[in-house]
Design an enzyme around this catalytic site. Structure first.
Site, mmCIF file in Angstrom:
data_model
loop_
_atom_site.group_PDB
_atom_site.id
_atom_site.type_symbol
_atom_site.label_atom_id
_atom_site.label_comp_id
_atom_site.label_asym_id
_atom_site.label_seq_id
_atom_site.Cartn_x
_atom_site.Cartn_y
_atom_site.Cartn_z
ATOM 1 N N ASN A 39 -47.687 44.450 -11.323
ATOM 2 C CA ASN A 39 -49.045 44.525 -11.874
ATOM 3 C C ASN A 39 -48.899 44.305 -13.374
ATOM 4 O O ASN A 39 -48.513 45.215 -14.107
ATOM 5 C CB ASN A 39 -49.648 45.910 -11.566
ATOM 6 C CG ASN A 39 -50.985 46.126 -12.264
ATOM 7 O OD1 ASN A 39 -51.552 45.193 -12.824
ATOM 8 N ND2 ASN A 39 -51.469 47.364 -12.239
ATOM 9 N N TRP A 40 -49.204 43.083 -13.790
ATOM 10 C CA TRP A 40 -49.000 42.742 -15.205
ATOM 11 C C TRP A 40 -50.014 43.429 -16.109
ATOM 12 O O TRP A 40 -49.841 43.474 -17.318
ATOM 13 C CB TRP A 40 -49.094 41.218 -15.404
ATOM 14 C CG TRP A 40 -47.957 40.427 -14.828
ATOM 15 C CD1 TRP A 40 -46.900 40.902 -14.087
ATOM 16 C CD2 TRP A 40 -47.746 39.012 -14.961
ATOM 17 N NE1 TRP A 40 -46.060 39.867 -13.750
ATOM 18 C CE2 TRP A 40 -46.560 38.702 -14.272
ATOM 19 C CE3 TRP A 40 -48.456 37.973 -15.585
ATOM 20 C CZ2 TRP A 40 -46.061 37.387 -14.203
ATOM 21 C CZ3 TRP A 40 -47.973 36.663 -15.508
ATOM 22 C CH2 TRP A 40 -46.777 36.386 -14.827
ATOM 23 N N LYS A 41 -51.092 43.953 -15.537
ATOM 24 C CA LYS A 41 -52.186 44.538 -16.335
ATOM 25 C C LYS A 41 -52.649 43.508 -17.382
ATOM 26 O O LYS A 41 -52.528 42.305 -17.144
ATOM 27 C CB LYS A 41 -51.755 45.867 -16.955
ATOM 28 C CG LYS A 41 -51.175 46.814 -15.899
ATOM 29 C CD LYS A 41 -51.042 48.230 -16.362
ATOM 30 C CE LYS A 41 -50.464 49.055 -15.205
ATOM 31 N NZ LYS A 41 -50.441 50.478 -15.498
ATOM 32 N N HIS A 71 -57.567 50.487 -8.839
ATOM 33 C CA HIS A 71 -56.522 50.996 -9.732
ATOM 34 C C HIS A 71 -57.114 52.120 -10.582
ATOM 35 O O HIS A 71 -58.272 52.060 -10.978
ATOM 36 C CB HIS A 71 -55.985 49.869 -10.627
ATOM 37 C CG HIS A 71 -54.750 50.289 -11.370
ATOM 38 N ND1 HIS A 71 -54.806 51.051 -12.506
ATOM 39 C CD2 HIS A 71 -53.432 50.091 -11.102
ATOM 40 C CE1 HIS A 71 -53.567 51.303 -12.902
ATOM 41 N NE2 HIS A 71 -52.715 50.730 -12.075
ATOM 42 N N GLU A 104 -56.884 52.788 -13.573
ATOM 43 C CA GLU A 104 -57.437 52.372 -14.869
ATOM 44 C C GLU A 104 -58.856 51.831 -14.697
ATOM 45 O O GLU A 104 -59.689 51.951 -15.592
ATOM 46 C CB GLU A 104 -56.500 51.341 -15.526
ATOM 47 C CG GLU A 104 -55.222 52.023 -16.031
ATOM 48 C CD GLU A 104 -53.973 51.170 -16.021
ATOM 49 O OE1 GLU A 104 -54.067 49.932 -15.909
ATOM 50 O OE2 GLU A 104 -52.870 51.761 -16.128
ATOM 51 N N GLU A 111 -50.527 56.021 -6.305
ATOM 52 C CA GLU A 111 -50.162 55.992 -7.719
ATOM 53 C C GLU A 111 -50.667 57.256 -8.404
ATOM 54 O O GLU A 111 -51.827 57.304 -8.835
ATOM 55 C CB GLU A 111 -50.787 54.764 -8.400
ATOM 56 C CG GLU A 111 -50.272 53.442 -7.879
ATOM 57 C CD GLU A 111 -50.357 52.349 -8.933
ATOM 58 O OE1 GLU A 111 -49.350 51.676 -9.165
ATOM 59 O OE2 GLU A 111 -51.428 52.184 -9.555
ATOM 60 N N GLY A 121 -47.318 54.593 -16.373
ATOM 61 C CA GLY A 121 -47.044 54.209 -17.754
ATOM 62 C C GLY A 121 -46.522 55.358 -18.608
ATOM 63 O O GLY A 121 -46.454 55.239 -19.832
ATOM 64 N N SER A 137 -44.396 54.386 -12.965
ATOM 65 C CA SER A 137 -43.088 54.431 -13.637
ATOM 66 C C SER A 137 -41.921 54.165 -12.699
ATOM 67 O O SER A 137 -40.832 54.716 -12.876
ATOM 68 C CB SER A 137 -42.900 55.756 -14.389
ATOM 69 O OG SER A 137 -43.891 55.882 -15.391
ATOM 70 N N GLY A 195 -45.788 48.360 -12.806
ATOM 71 C CA GLY A 195 -46.469 47.944 -14.029
ATOM 72 C C GLY A 195 -45.470 47.471 -15.067
ATOM 73 O O GLY A 195 -44.969 46.343 -15.018
ATOM 74 N N GLY A 196 -45.150 48.348 -16.009
ATOM 75 C CA GLY A 196 -44.289 47.991 -17.143
ATOM 76 C C GLY A 196 -43.032 47.221 -16.777
ATOM 77 O O GLY A 196 -42.707 46.206 -17.403
HETATM 78 P P1 PGA Z 1 -46.268 51.601 -14.407
HETATM 79 O O1 PGA Z 1 -47.678 51.150 -13.804
HETATM 80 O O2 PGA Z 1 -45.201 51.070 -13.507
HETATM 81 O O3 PGA Z 1 -46.233 50.979 -15.779
HETATM 82 O O4 PGA Z 1 -46.281 53.091 -14.456
HETATM 83 C C1 PGA Z 1 -47.901 51.136 -12.416
HETATM 84 C C2 PGA Z 1 -49.331 50.728 -12.139
HETATM 85 O O5 PGA Z 1 -50.231 51.162 -12.879
HETATM 86 O O6 PGA Z 1 -49.618 49.973 -11.197
#
Ligand code: PGA
Length: 246
Positions: free
Chosen positions: A8-10, A93, A95, A164, A170, A208, A229-230
């Site tokens: 997930n590149w966000k 998600h 966010e 999640e 993050g 994470s 994500g990251g």
């Molecule tokens: P993260 O994000 O791996 O940076 O914690 C995961 C996500 O939000 O899908």
């Protein structure tokens, strides 16, 4: 079941950084890995990623409109995503739930809109830190999943689910493999009660996940992959997670 590692590149990336990342992934994934791999990219880059990605990588979006077309300025519908070869759409998600006030019902409608175009929704559920500390984790994730089951009926077996925990996203704080597994088993049981096809539903863990902790998380009975994500923005890290899933 085959595991799925989805990046997930966000809201990250640009034409040149995407190019470099995709080239590194394509180089390493010329031979199809034993797990499924996807990258969920910002909408403006769908065409770029579609043309540059390795055949062994599937394309995903980070959201989809609940509506099929029409006067919804700024939204992108499932049929448009389909035009760019999109296979997965993240919906719900945290966010988006948090910053865009997406309700359980809206998330369920988005999953339905994706399924109607043959796109697999990756439905995210998860509790906040306050909810976990109040002992409400099960109640929250079950409520979030129940809305999607209610709206999608027997099609629920076509989704991918992602647990999640919001406090792990993050933050560098990962749920322990045991903590994650215990929520995954609750979700598995809820799916089982909803469909006799529940065994086909992948339940990903996200929050994470990285090269160091992926193996122990992915070794759990009900963890069928990861939403990353990251660590999906760095080719070496993403490739290590993919290796851990094989
Ligand atoms: P993260 O994000 O791996 O940076 O914690 C995961 C996500 O939000 O899908």
């Amino acid at each position: 079941m085959k595991k799925l590692i989805a990046g997930n590149w966000k809201m990250n990336g640009n034409l040149s950084a995407n190019h470099a990342l995709l080239a590194a992934l394509a180089d390493a994934l010329r031979v199809k890995p034993a797990c499924d791999v996807a990258v969920c990219v910002p909408a403006p880059y769908l065409a770029q990623v579609q043309s540059l990605k390795a055949a062994s990588i599937d394309l995903g979006s980070q959201d989809v409109s609940a509506h099929p077309s029409g006067a919804y300025t700024g939204e992108v519908c499932a049929a448009m995503l389909k035009d760019f070869g999109v296979r997965y759409a993240i919906v719900g998600h945290s966010e988006r739930r948090q910053y865009h006030a997406e309700s359980d019902a809206l998330v369920a409608d988005k999953a339905k809109a994706a399924l109607a175009e043959g796109i697999t929704p990756i439905v995210c559920v998860g509790e906040t830190l306050a909810e976990r500390q109040a002992g409400r984790t099960e109640e929250v994730v079950k409520r979030q999943l129940a809305a999607v089951i209610h709206t999608n009926g027997h099609c629920i077996s076509e989704i991918v689910l992602a647990y999640e925990p919001v406090w792990a996203i993050g933050t560098g704080k990962t749920a322990s493999p045991e903590e994650a597994q215990s929520v995954h088993s609750v979700l598995r049981a809820q799916l089982k009660a909803a469909t006799d096809q529940s065994a086909r539903v992948k339940i990903l863990y996200g929050g994470s996940m990285n090269a160091a902790n992926a193996s122990s998380l992915l070794a759990q009975a009900d963890i069928d992959g990861g939403l990353i994500g990251g660590a999906s923005l760095k080719a070496a890290d993403f490739l290590s997670i993919i290796a851990a899933a094989q």
